[in-house]
Motif scaffolding. Structure first.
Motif, short mmCIF file in Angstrom:
data_model
loop_
_atom_site.label_atom_id
_atom_site.label_comp_id
_atom_site.label_asym_id
_atom_site.label_seq_id
_atom_site.Cartn_x
_atom_site.Cartn_y
_atom_site.Cartn_z
N HIS A 117 -5.10 93.34 10.37
CA HIS A 117 -4.33 92.60 11.37
C HIS A 117 -5.17 92.37 12.62
O HIS A 117 -5.21 91.27 13.18
CB HIS A 117 -3.05 93.37 11.69
CG HIS A 117 -2.07 92.60 12.51
ND1 HIS A 117 -2.15 92.51 13.88
CD2 HIS A 117 -0.98 91.88 12.16
CE1 HIS A 117 -1.17 91.77 14.33
NE2 HIS A 117 -0.44 91.39 13.31
N GLU A 174 -1.15 84.09 6.96
CA GLU A 174 -0.19 85.18 7.11
C GLU A 174 -0.88 86.46 7.57
O GLU A 174 -1.91 86.86 7.03
CB GLU A 174 0.51 85.43 5.78
CG GLU A 174 1.66 86.38 5.89
CD GLU A 174 2.47 86.47 4.62
OE1 GLU A 174 3.02 87.56 4.37
OE2 GLU A 174 2.55 85.47 3.89
N ARG A 175 -0.31 87.07 8.58
CA ARG A 175 -0.84 88.33 9.12
C ARG A 175 -0.47 89.47 8.17
O ARG A 175 0.64 89.50 7.64
CB ARG A 175 -0.25 88.64 10.50
CG ARG A 175 -0.40 87.54 11.50
CD ARG A 175 -1.72 87.63 12.18
NE ARG A 175 -1.92 86.43 12.98
CZ ARG A 175 -2.60 86.42 14.09
NH1 ARG A 175 -3.14 87.51 14.54
NH2 ARG A 175 -2.78 85.30 14.74
N PRO A 176 -1.39 90.42 8.01
CA PRO A 176 -1.04 91.59 7.19
C PRO A 176 0.13 92.35 7.81
O PRO A 176 0.22 92.49 9.02
CB PRO A 176 -2.32 92.45 7.24
CG PRO A 176 -3.41 91.49 7.57
CD PRO A 176 -2.77 90.44 8.45
N LYS A 177 1.01 92.79 6.96
CA LYS A 177 2.16 93.57 7.42
C LYS A 177 1.69 94.99 7.74
O LYS A 177 0.96 95.60 6.97
CB LYS A 177 3.22 93.63 6.34
CG LYS A 177 3.72 92.26 5.89
CD LYS A 177 5.02 91.93 6.55
CE LYS A 177 5.64 90.67 5.99
NZ LYS A 177 5.12 89.45 6.50
N ILE A 178 2.10 95.48 8.89
CA ILE A 178 1.74 96.84 9.29
C ILE A 178 2.94 97.73 9.00
O ILE A 178 4.01 97.54 9.58
CB ILE A 178 1.36 96.90 10.79
CG1 ILE A 178 0.20 95.96 11.08
CG2 ILE A 178 1.03 98.33 11.19
CD1 ILE A 178 -0.14 95.83 12.54
N PRO A 179 2.77 98.69 8.08
CA PRO A 179 3.91 99.55 7.75
C PRO A 179 4.33 100.39 8.95
O PRO A 179 3.51 100.74 9.80
CB PRO A 179 3.39 100.46 6.63
CG PRO A 179 1.97 100.14 6.43
CD PRO A 179 1.59 99.02 7.34
N ARG A 180 5.61 100.68 9.02
CA ARG A 180 6.12 101.53 10.10
C ARG A 180 5.56 102.93 9.92
O ARG A 180 5.48 103.45 8.82
CB ARG A 180 7.64 101.58 10.07
CG ARG A 180 8.27 100.23 10.34
CD ARG A 180 9.75 100.36 10.30
NE ARG A 180 10.18 100.70 11.66
CZ ARG A 180 11.43 100.82 12.02
NH1 ARG A 180 12.39 100.67 11.14
NH2 ARG A 180 11.74 101.11 13.26
N THR A 236 -6.44 88.84 14.13
CA THR A 236 -6.09 88.50 15.51
C THR A 236 -7.32 88.07 16.30
O THR A 236 -7.30 87.09 17.04
CB THR A 236 -5.38 89.68 16.19
OG1 THR A 236 -4.17 89.97 15.47
CG2 THR A 236 -5.06 89.40 17.64
N PRO A 249 -4.02 98.07 6.75
CA PRO A 249 -3.29 96.89 7.21
C PRO A 249 -3.44 96.64 8.71
O PRO A 249 -3.63 95.51 9.13
CB PRO A 249 -1.84 97.18 6.83
CG PRO A 249 -1.92 98.11 5.68
CD PRO A 249 -3.15 98.96 5.95
N ALA A 250 -3.36 97.68 9.52
CA ALA A 250 -3.49 97.50 10.98
C ALA A 250 -4.89 97.00 11.34
O ALA A 250 -5.05 96.19 12.25
CB ALA A 250 -3.19 98.80 11.71
#
Length: 129
Positions: free
Chosen positions: A69, A97-103, A73, A65-66
């Motif tokens: 993202h 929609e940007r990919p969600k980056i998990p915590r 970007t 995901p990161a």
């Protein structure tokens, strides 16, 4: 109008000259945009649409995901630049929609790092804290 690759080079060259890209930035952005360029191929610039950006993002869904993202970007900065120069009529990344980056999960310090922290403490109070 030219191909995406011609404009990618112009974009990166301009950003470097303005000091917006430094260090490894130009290499990373070029790599990310090469993926978009490979997906888009030799099609006309006006064929780069919001749906084609979404399809491109789907094609790199196997990446973390990161990473996805970061790719989006880079593409968004580039397409915004192209739109601002009239190379394309609108920014195809706008609204994608940007990919969600998990915590991330906190990592414990190893024994050497803990020992170094304790050695740096001035007194017992600091060590207790």
């Amino acid at each position: 109008m030219g191909t995406l690759s011609v404009h990618i080079t112009a974009y990166i060259t301009e950003r470097v000259a303005l000091g917006r890209f430094t260090g490894t930035g130009p290499t990373v952005v070029r790599h990310h945009l090469a993926s978009l360029n490979g997906w888009h191929g030799d099609r006309a610039l006006n064929r780069l649409t919001r749906q084609s950006v979404i399809d491109w993002m789907d094609s790199i869904a196997h990446l973390a995901p990161a990473t996805r993202h970061s790719y989006l970007t880079a593409a968004a900065g580039f397409t915004r630049w192209m739109a601002s120069r009239g190379l394309i009529s609108c920014d195809p990344c706008e609204g994608v929609e940007r990919p969600k980056i998990p915590r991330s999960v906190p990592r414990a310090l190893n024994e050497n790092a803990i020992a170094a922290c304790l050695d740096a403490c001035a007194d017992d109070r600091d060590r207790a804290v």
